[in-house]
Every structure is written in structure tokens, then in C-alpha cells.
Write a protein that holds these residues in place. Structure first.
Motif, PDB file in Angstrom:
ATOM      1  N   GLU A 156       0.588  -1.171   0.404  1.00 18.83           N
ATOM      2  CA  GLU A 156      -0.197   0.039   0.198  1.00 18.83           C
ATOM      3  C   GLU A 156       1.212   1.797   0.282  1.00 18.83           C
ATOM      4  N   ILE A 157       1.879   1.882  -1.139  1.00 17.84           N
ATOM      5  CA  ILE A 157       2.583   2.199  -0.985  1.00 17.84           C
ATOM      6  C   ILE A 157       2.240   3.792  -1.706  1.00 17.84           C
ATOM      7  N   LYS A 158       2.122   4.651  -1.392  1.00 15.43           N
ATOM      8  CA  LYS A 158       1.555   6.383  -1.651  1.00 15.43           C
ATOM      9  C   LYS A 158       2.669   7.018  -2.470  1.00 15.43           C
ATOM     10  N   ILE A 159       4.003   6.672  -1.895  1.00 17.61           N
ATOM     11  CA  ILE A 159       5.082   7.229  -2.914  1.00 17.61           C
ATOM     12  C   ILE A 159       6.492   6.536  -2.740  1.00 17.61           C
ATOM     13  N   ILE A 160       6.686   6.884  -3.944  1.00 21.90           N
ATOM     14  CA  ILE A 160       8.165   6.130  -4.661  1.00 21.90           C
ATOM     15  C   ILE A 160       9.565   6.892  -4.547  1.00 21.90           C
ATOM     16  N   ILE A 161      10.487   6.622  -3.605  1.00 24.75           N
ATOM     17  CA  ILE A 161      11.665   7.766  -3.180  1.00 24.75           C
ATOM     18  C   ILE A 161      13.142   7.606  -4.201  1.00 24.75           C
ATOM     19  N   PRO A 162      13.229   7.453  -5.550  1.00 25.17           N
ATOM     20  CA  PRO A 162      14.527   6.847  -6.358  1.00 25.17           C
ATOM     21  C   PRO A 162      15.826   7.315  -6.015  1.00 25.17           C
ATOM     22  N   THR A 163      16.578   6.299  -5.345  1.00 27.55           N
ATOM     23  CA  THR A 163      18.126   6.838  -5.043  1.00 27.55           C
ATOM     24  C   THR A 163      19.637   6.725  -5.967  1.00 27.55           C
ATOM     25  N   ILE A 164      18.728   6.163  -7.441  1.00 38.14           N
ATOM     26  CA  ILE A 164      20.351   5.946  -7.995  1.00 38.14           C
ATOM     27  C   ILE A 164      19.980   6.672  -9.835  1.00 38.14           C
ATOM     28  N   ASP A 165      20.680   7.377 -10.050  1.00 40.94           N
ATOM     29  CA  ASP A 165      20.180   7.795 -11.686  1.00 40.94           C
ATOM     30  C   ASP A 165      19.761   6.507 -12.656  1.00 40.94           C
ATOM     31  N   THR A 166      19.670   5.374 -12.485  1.00 42.37           N
ATOM     32  CA  THR A 166      19.382   4.423 -13.836  1.00 42.37           C
ATOM     33  C   THR A 166      17.560   4.377 -13.236  1.00 42.37           C
ATOM     34  N   GLU A 167      17.479   4.692 -12.155  1.00 41.50           N
ATOM     35  CA  GLU A 167      16.091   4.340 -11.921  1.00 41.50           C
ATOM     36  C   GLU A 167      15.000   5.476 -12.515  1.00 41.50           C
ATOM     37  N   LEU A 168      15.269   6.587 -12.487  1.00 43.79           N
ATOM     38  CA  LEU A 168      14.228   7.421 -12.590  1.00 43.79           C
ATOM     39  C   LEU A 168      13.938   7.882 -13.898  1.00 43.79           C
ATOM     40  N   ILE A 169      14.870   7.224 -14.908  1.00 46.17           N
ATOM     41  CA  ILE A 169      13.506   7.479 -16.687  1.00 46.17           C
ATOM     42  C   ILE A 169      12.810   6.707 -16.710  1.00 46.17           C
ATOM     43  N   VAL A 170      13.353   5.127 -16.451  1.00 49.79           N
ATOM     44  CA  VAL A 170      12.267   4.488 -16.251  1.00 49.79           C
ATOM     45  C   VAL A 170      11.140   5.041 -15.722  1.00 49.79           C
ATOM     46  N   LEU A 171      11.592   5.262 -13.879  1.00 48.57           N
ATOM     47  CA  LEU A 171       9.914   6.062 -13.511  1.00 48.57           C
ATOM     48  C   LEU A 171       9.408   6.739 -14.707  1.00 48.57           C
ATOM     49  N   PRO A 204       5.518   8.233  -7.797  1.00 49.82           N
ATOM     50  CA  PRO A 204       6.655   8.629  -7.825  1.00 49.82           C
ATOM     51  C   PRO A 204       7.756   9.778  -7.636  1.00 49.82           C
ATOM     52  N   ILE A 205       8.722  10.512  -6.474  1.00 44.73           N
ATOM     53  CA  ILE A 205       9.013  11.596  -6.785  1.00 44.73           C
ATOM     54  C   ILE A 205      10.168  12.393  -7.480  1.00 44.73           C
ATOM     55  N   ILE A 206       9.637  11.782  -8.717  1.00 44.35           N
ATOM     56  CA  ILE A 206      10.936  12.097 -10.058  1.00 44.35           C
ATOM     57  C   ILE A 206      10.500  13.621 -10.430  1.00 44.35           C
ATOM     58  N   SER A 207      11.408  14.021 -11.695  1.00 47.49           N
ATOM     59  CA  SER A 207      10.924  15.023 -12.236  1.00 47.49           C
ATOM     60  C   SER A 207      10.723  14.467 -13.139  1.00 47.49           C
ATOM     61  N   SER A 208      10.509  15.392 -14.622  1.00 53.25           N
ATOM     62  CA  SER A 208       9.574  14.861 -15.839  1.00 53.25           C
ATOM     63  C   SER A 208      10.929  13.994 -17.020  1.00 53.25           C
ATOM     64  N   GLU A 209      10.255  13.412 -17.495  1.00 57.29           N
ATOM     65  CA  GLU A 209      11.363  12.613 -17.957  1.00 57.29           C
ATOM     66  C   GLU A 209      12.007  13.743 -19.222  1.00 57.29           C
ATOM     67  N   ASP A 210      12.043  14.584 -20.099  1.00 59.91           N
ATOM     68  CA  ASP A 210      12.892  15.660 -20.085  1.00 59.91           C
ATOM     69  C   ASP A 210      13.800  16.272 -19.355  1.00 59.91           C
ATOM     70  N   PHE A 211      13.727  16.842 -17.705  1.00 59.64           N
ATOM     71  CA  PHE A 211      14.462  17.581 -17.363  1.00 59.64           C
ATOM     72  C   PHE A 211      15.405  15.663 -17.154  1.00 59.64           C
ATOM     73  N   ILE A 212      15.054  15.001 -16.834  1.00 62.88           N
ATOM     74  CA  ILE A 212      15.851  13.937 -15.977  1.00 62.88           C
ATOM     75  C   ILE A 212      17.583  13.229 -17.517  1.00 62.88           C
ATOM     76  N   THR A 213      16.501  13.142 -19.017  1.00 64.93           N
ATOM     77  CA  THR A 213      17.524  13.064 -19.797  1.00 64.93           C
ATOM     78  C   THR A 213      18.763  14.644 -20.084  1.00 64.93           C
TER      79      THR A 213
END
Length: 322
Positions: A74-89, A103-112
Motif C-alpha cells: 500500500e505504497i503512496k510515495i516512491i523515492i528513487p536513489t540512483i540515476d538509472t531508476e529515474l528515466i524508467v520511473l 513517484p517523486i521524480i522530475s519530468s522525463e525531459d529534465f531527467i534526460t
């Protein structure tokens, strides 16, 4: 349930404990879970409220397995910690949101942009941020620094002091960038923990001087209210697509006051616990923003000149079997 999942938890013990402390202030039943490739050997997985093994983020069924884990816990929020996860999320943001998971992540465009040092350099220049000057491969000057445009963990980086140190590899590898060398004996290196709200508005800036680095992560550091704060505030007060904690790398000349940007990592950095302990409470703000829909005011009342000295500690696992 207001449960939080920290992925690739590894040694992020302090980050797990920070989220545990903050979620329980507002929801005594809230838990912080972790996933990792090998949770039995990941200290953060032993201090979390539960952990599971998960496949590599590059595996085809990573998202389906992650989604299953999130539903079970019953997860509400995901916090990623490594670069390779960011674009996939980021690519699967809508799927996660449809299942009530943020998922607490920036946009796909900004991550790229952040993942390609050529593009992030263009971004810096467009925002009046100084960067190391490019060195012409046909007319090199010394000393200079060579790094890959998509590298991490200092892999494939070279300090070249004279022509004899250059090889054909340096010229033939299309990923390598030839840059001005920023002398560490002259410039101080800073990681700047910034917080951007869900609208891409800057809410906090904490420069922390990197005094000693071990295995690519700050081992000794100190917070500093210096010229970098206004530099970032004036030029990067809003970033389209930026979300949550962004760690920015700068070099700072303490006499000439030149500030040079190196990179942005759109996630929590390994040294963030220093900013947290100084009062920049990003876990609390994430919980307020994404669970309780509260607005985050600009914050600058964190502790200046707070020195962090890290040391090794132990997590004991009884009855361990391979």
C-alpha cells in the motif's frame, strides 16, 4: 495507508530513518519500506519497516514487479536513489499514478537533460550559469579534464597535465568531452541540495562544502551560507519539470567568487543527511506536498557552518545464511 518506498536502498540508512521520523509525525501507522537487488546485504533494508528483493531496473519486468510490491505494501510515495531508476520511473509515471502511487521524480525531459552533460551544459548557459570551458581537441591546452557526457561515479575521467598523457582512446571515444580543468587546490567543491515543489518552483538551497570524499560520496562536509545561494536563486528559481530534491554540483573560488556548475542529479544525493540535520527537511515537505496537498514556503533558516563527520557503524543480522 501513507506508506513510502525507497528504491535501491543500499546504504541509505540515514535517508530511511529521516522518512520514518517524518511520516510518523503525521501518521503513526505510516511505514517506510525498501527494495534492493540484495536486501540481505543492504543495511538500509534492515532498518526499514520491511524490505524485498527486486530485479535490476533495466530488466523488462522491473515495473510490473515494482507495481506488485507497491500494491502489496500500500505504497503512496516512491523515492528513487540512483540515476538509472529515474528515466524508467518517469516513463511509467502515468501507470504508477493510475494505481495511486506517486513517484517523486522530475519530468522525463529534465531527467534526460541531467543525464547528458552536453545538454545540461547548454541548460546552464541558457540560464546564465558558468560552466568549465570546452577545450578544442585540435588545439589542446593543459591542464585539462576529460570526462564522458553520460558518465557517473568518476568512471572514465582523466586529468591530463601534458601531451604525453593523451592516447588515441581519448580522441577516438566519441563520448569523451575535453574541458577546462578546475583546480581543486584553488576552488572549493560544493554539493547544493535544492528543493523544487511540484510546480518546479525553488523552495530551498543548501550548499555543503565537500571536505573529504570516500567512494564518490561525501564523508566530511560542512554547510555554508555563501554566494552560491543567491547565484542559484537568481538564475534557477524555476525549472520546468524539476521535482523534489535536486543535487547540484558547483566549484567556487573563495577569492574571485567565480561559481562554476558541473552537473545536476535529479534525486537525493548520498550526502543529503547533512542538509536534513541542518534543518532543510525535504522528507517532511514531500509528505506535506504529495500526501496532504500542502504548499511549501521558501525556507532558508537552516543551520550554517554545520560540520558532518561520518564514520562506520554496524548493522547486525542474526542467523544469516547464504
Amino acid at each position: 495507508m501513507n506508506n513510502i518506498l525507497i528504491t535501491s536502498a543500499g546504504q541509505r540508512v540515514s535517508l530511511v530513518r529521516a522518512f520514518q521520523k517524518e511520516i510518523r509525525k503525521v501518521d503513526k501507522t505510516g511505514k517506510v519500506f525498501t527494495v534492493d537487488l540484495n536486501p540481505i546485504l543492504a543495511p538500509a533494508c534492515h532498518v526499514s519497516d520491511g524490505s524485498k528483493e527486486i530485479c535490476r531496473v533495466t530488466d523488462a519486468d522491473y515495473i510490473s514487479k515494482l507495481l506488485e510490491i507497491c500494491k502489496n505494501w500500500e505504497i503512496k510515495i516512491i523515492i528513487p536513489t540512483i540515476d538509472t531508476e529515474l528515466i524508467v520511473l518517469a516513463e511509467n509515471r502515468e501507470l504508477l499514478l493510475q494505481n495511486g502511487i506517486i513517484p517523486i521524480i522530475s519530468s522525463e525531459d529534465f531527467i534526460t537533460k541531467c543525464r547528458d552533460k552536453r545538454i545540461i551544459n547548454e541548460f546552464f548557459q541558457e540560464n546564465n550559469i558558468d560552466i568549465p570551458q570546452e577545450v578544442d581537441k585540435e588545439n589542446v591546452t593543459f591542464p585539462m579534464f576529460i570526462k564522458p557526457y553520460d558518465g557517473s561515479l568518476s568512471k572514465d575521467t582523466f586529468l591530463i597535465r601534458e601531451a604525453s598523457e593523451l592516447t588515441e582512446y581519448h580522441f577516438q571515444n566519441p563520448k569523451l568531452m575535453f574541458m577546462e580543468y578546475i583546480d581543486h587546490d584553488v576552488y572549493d567543491e560544493y554539493t547544493v541540495d535544492t528543493y523544487y515543489d511540484k510546480n518546479g518552483e525553488l523552495k530551498c538551497i543548501v550548499p555543503r562544502k565537500r571536505i573529504f570524499i570516500r567512494a564518490g560520496e561525501v564523508n566530511k562536509g560542512v554547510t555554508s551560507k555563501n554566494e552560491i545561494i543567491n547565484y542559484v536563486k537568481d538564475n534557477l528559481s524555476k525549472i520546468e519539470g524539476a521535482v523534489g530534491c535536486l543535487t547540484m554540483q558547483f566549484f567556487f573560488h573563495p577569492i574571485e567568487k567565480r561559481i562554476i556548475a558541473i552537473e545536476i542529479n535529479s534525486r537525493f544525493g548520498g550526502g543529503y543527511p547533512l542538509s536534513y540535520l541542518a534543518g532543510a527537511n525535504y522528507p517532511e515537505w514531500i509528505i506535506k506536498e504529495y500526501i496532504f496537498n500542502e504548499e511549501i514556503p521558501y525556507f532558508e533558516d537552516w543551520e550554517d557552518n554545520l560540520l558532518m563527520l561520518r564514520y562506520d557503524d554496524e548493522v547486525l543480522v542474526h542467523n544469516y545464511e547464504e
